[in-house]
Each structure stands twice: as structure tokens, then as C-alpha cells.
Design an enzyme around this catalytic site. Structure first.
Site, PDB file in Angstrom:
ATOM      1  N   GLU A  90       0.846  -1.187   0.000  1.00 50.74           N
ATOM      2  CA  GLU A  90       0.000   0.000   0.000  1.00 50.74           C
ATOM      3  C   GLU A  90       0.882   1.238   0.000  1.00 50.74           C
ATOM      4  O   GLU A  90       1.974   1.245   0.558  1.00 50.74           O
ATOM      5  CB  GLU A  90      -0.935   0.023   1.218  1.00 50.74           C
TER       6      GLU A  90
ATOM      7  N   HIS B  19      -4.721   6.752  -0.151  1.00 47.87           N
ATOM      8  CA  HIS B  19      -3.903   5.549  -0.105  1.00 47.87           C
ATOM      9  C   HIS B  19      -4.468   4.505  -1.059  1.00 47.87           C
ATOM     10  O   HIS B  19      -5.559   4.680  -1.596  1.00 47.87           O
ATOM     11  CB  HIS B  19      -3.761   4.987   1.322  1.00 47.87           C
TER      12      HIS B  19
ATOM     13  N   ASP C 230      -9.585   2.569   8.151  1.00 45.90           N
ATOM     14  CA  ASP C 230      -9.629   3.778   7.310  1.00 45.90           C
ATOM     15  C   ASP C 230     -10.633   4.788   7.858  1.00 45.90           C
ATOM     16  O   ASP C 230     -10.351   5.988   7.934  1.00 45.90           O
ATOM     17  CB  ASP C 230     -10.018   3.426   5.873  1.00 45.90           C
TER      18      ASP C 230
ATOM     19  N   HIS D 183      -5.423   0.402  -2.150  1.00 43.86           N
ATOM     20  CA  HIS D 183      -5.867  -0.910  -1.668  1.00 43.86           C
ATOM     21  C   HIS D 183      -5.619  -1.911  -2.790  1.00 43.86           C
ATOM     22  O   HIS D 183      -5.806  -1.580  -3.959  1.00 43.86           O
ATOM     23  CB  HIS D 183      -7.362  -0.915  -1.352  1.00 43.86           C
TER      24      HIS D 183
END
Length: 161
Positions: free
Chosen positions: A33, A95, A108, A97
Site C-alpha cells: 500500500e 492511499h 480507514d 488498496h
């Protein structure tokens, strides 16, 4: 610029920011990630996401988790704010995934709520983008709820980039 209507807001994402997201997409099994902060400007209900930070060596990155370095992020926020004479501000977090259609995890959601509550924000909301392999999640948290949408590559015509 790509425009996304989200509740009462119009969010404009620069192609440079989207290009960065594509570069960090977890489309291979060995990719961890990645993430960072979102920076831009707000004019009434128009949110312009113009810049983003990219991962740095002090971030903690694994296949299914990412934790950005707070000190480095704050340096970037302070620099951009000063260079723009107070126009470019912190807008939120992004970010990746490793899934086709990303959904925010409980971690999150906890993180975005903590960012909203603990930080001094210039606006009464915080933006969260989670970039998957075939689409991305975009949400705005206003202290009460997350208004969100999922956008696919087809929606964005990313092949033009």
C-alpha cells in the site's frame, strides 16, 4: 482536471494527482500500500485537489496497510501553505488498496475521523481517496457522515493520460 460531483460539492482532481495514484496502484502482488496527503484549494463548494504527497522512506508500508510519517507530511503542508500565500491547504488523505473496487476498512474510517477531530482544518470537512486496481473510492467526512462515491477508470478516461 476531472470533475466529480459529490453531495453538494464539486471535486476537481488534477490529472497530475491522478497520474500519481495510477503509478502507485497495487496491480502486482509485490506492491505494498502507498499513500499520502491531499492538498489544494477550496472556493465555496468547489474543491480543487491540485497536489498530493507520495510515500517517503519514513512511512510504514505493507501489503494491507499504510501509515504515513506525520512529521514529513506536516513539512509538506507548511511549505505548500507558505508558498501559495495561504491558498493551498491540507484537504485530506489518500492511499491504495489491492482490490478492484476499494472500500474503506474500519481502520480507514477510524483514521479519517481522527484526522478530522485532532487536526486544525481550514475547512469543515476532510477528503479521503482510496485507490484500487479498477476504480477508486472518494469520500468527504464532515464530522457526522461520509458522503462517498466510487469511480471507475472508464468514468475517467485515464487512457488519455
Amino acid at each position: 482536471m476531472i470533475e466529480i460531483k459529490l453531495g453538494d460539492f464539486n471535486i476537481f482532481l488534477s490529472k497530475r494527482v491522478l497520474s500519481d495514484f495510477v503509478n502507485y496502484k497495487q496491480d502486482k502482488i509485490f506492491k505494498n500500500e502507498s499513500g499520502g496527503i491531499l492538498l489544494g484549494q477550496v472556493f465555496i463548494k468547489n474543491i480543487y485537489i491540485l497536489k498530493n504527497s507520495v510515500p517517503c522512506r519514513d512511512d510504514k508500508s505493507k501489503r494491507y496497510s499504510f501509515e504515513r510519517d506525520i512529521k514529513n507530511a506536516q513539512k509538506i503542508i507548511d511549505f505548500e501553505f507558505k508558498e501559495s500565500e495561504g491558498k493551498t491547504i491540507y484537504l485530506g488523505e489518500w492511499h491504495t488498496h489491492p482490490e478492484k473496487v476499494p472500500n474503506p476498512s474500519s481502520q480507514d474510517i477510524k483514521m479519517i475521523k481522527e484526522q478530522f477531530e485532532k487536526n486544525i482544518l481550514n475547512e469543515p470537512f476532510i477528503v479521503m481517496i482510496i485507490f484500487g486496481t479498477k476504480s477508486f473510492f472518494i469520500g468527504i467526512y464532515n464530522g457526522k457522515k461520509i458522503i462517498s462515491k466510487k469511480i471507475t477508470w472508464i468514468d475517467l478516461y485515464l487512457d488519455d493520460m
